[in-house]
Design an enzyme around this catalytic site. Structure first.
Site: not given
Ligand code: NAD
Length: 321
Positions: A67, A220, A292
């Site tokens: 990506k 975040g 995350g």
């Protein structure tokens, strides 16, 4: 080569598809069949942008690719979302570029799927109150996905810019749930699950504000220097992550590791829980924290599903390349 334009993604892939793809690739990592390559992320000195590449390979699904894109903070004034990305998939047998897939909605969906997977495996079954810290673009996706995982009865929220919180109120209302804006002290005292999804560079949630048994998903912090919670909270929680190498360098764990109050050996990859190698939560009083960081394999897994669905629905554009 196939092109799956950004405009098609919303009609192709559901949050449930993303959840399944992300859960599967996390497990594939635990089986040592899938791995991410080191992340490149650079401030380009133009438009205040952060640009980079995330890439990886899953030997189980043969998803290979990258990506490319990043964060353009001034995009909102141009009518664009500030995350801009494109996913490229390559044929694992030949190296030929197989597809270019719009990556903006996929990024939001795969990020929401990651925290939802962490809630599925780590939150207490009886969790009733969901606390949201952050009310930007990603937050609504996070909230919607999280609400599928437990029988939540209330959503509480805090944001640095309070005027943005109506976005979350709308989602809670759509789901028929009461919504309340609280300060962080009360949010921590009331929540069973907390998701943080901000672009903060300083700790917001304090260790003392989180009660025993809470599951915290820190979503975040995906860059060196960003920070959403006190390092002491990371140190006192049982910490899970998508990938340990990213957690200690660009994730929420970077600060606790730098301070020497936790170390990478204490961090567990969520794939180990999904694949049954780690039991996950060990008691009702344990604080679990999911760091995350956002990995390439999530993007590749979800983009691969999008390509298959685009072929079935006849919306993939084929070009000679
Ligand atoms: P956004 O710009 O739409 O929203 C930013 C959010 O951060 C808002 O809630 C805003 O009020 C808050 N904020 C801004 N400045 C702050 C400050 N100084 N202190 C505290 N809060 C502040 O961004 P978004 O698209 O919702 O993304 C939110 C964050 O999630 C970003 O940091 C982004 O890089 C990150 N992100 C992570 C992943 C991942 O996989 N982990 C994926 C996508 C985005």
């Amino acid at each position: 080569m196939l092109i799956v334009p950004e405009r098609e993604i919303a009609n192709l892939i559901t949050a449930a598809d993303c959840f399944t793809a992300v859960e599967r690739v996390f497990a594939s990592m635990a089986n040592k069949a899938a791995y991410n390559f080191p992340v490149i992320r650079e401030a380009i000195g133009h438009a205040d942008a952060l640009y980079g590449f995330k890439s990886g390979f899953d030997r189980e699904s043969l998803a290979l690719g990258l990506k490319a894109g990043g964060f353009w903070p001034n995009n909102v004034s141009k009518g664009l979302t500030n995350h801009q990305s494109t996913i490229f998939l390559f044929d694992a047998d030949t190296g030929k570029c197989r597809a270019a897939v719009g990556g903006n909605l996929i990024t939001a969906l795969r990020t929401a799927a990651a925290s939802a997977v962490s809630i599925k495996y780590l939150a207490r079954q009886e969790a009733k109150v969901l606390g949201m810290i952050g009310a930007g673009h990603q937050s609504a996706f996070q909230l919607r996905a999280a609400l599928q995982q437990r029988q939540f009865e209330k959503v509480v929220a805090w944001n640095f810019h309070p005027e943005m919180l109506s976005r979350l109120e709308q989602v809670a209302n759509d789901e028929g749930l009461p919504f309340e804006v609280l300060d962080l002290e009360r949010l921590g005292a009331e929540s069973d699950v907390i998701i943080s999804i901000t672009s903060s560079f300083a700790p917001l949630l304090k260790a003392s504000q989180v009660r025993p048994g809470t599951h915290v998903a820190c979503m975040g912090t995906d860059t060196k220097g960003k920070q959403e919670v006190e390092p002491e909270l990371v140190a006192m929680a049982t910490v899970f992550t998508d990938e340990i190498a990213q957690a200690v360098t660009i994730g929420e764990c970077q600060h606790a590791v730098e301070r020497g109050i936790t170390n990478k050996e204490a961090i567990i990859e969520i794939g180990a829980v999904i694949s049954g190698k780690h039991p996950g939560r060990s008691s009702a009083d344990e604080i679990t924290l999911f760091d995350g960081t956002g990995i390439a394999l999530q993007d590749l897994a979800v983009a691969s599903v999008a390509v298959e669905l685009a072929l079935v629905k006849g919306v993939a554009i084929e070009i000679d390349f």
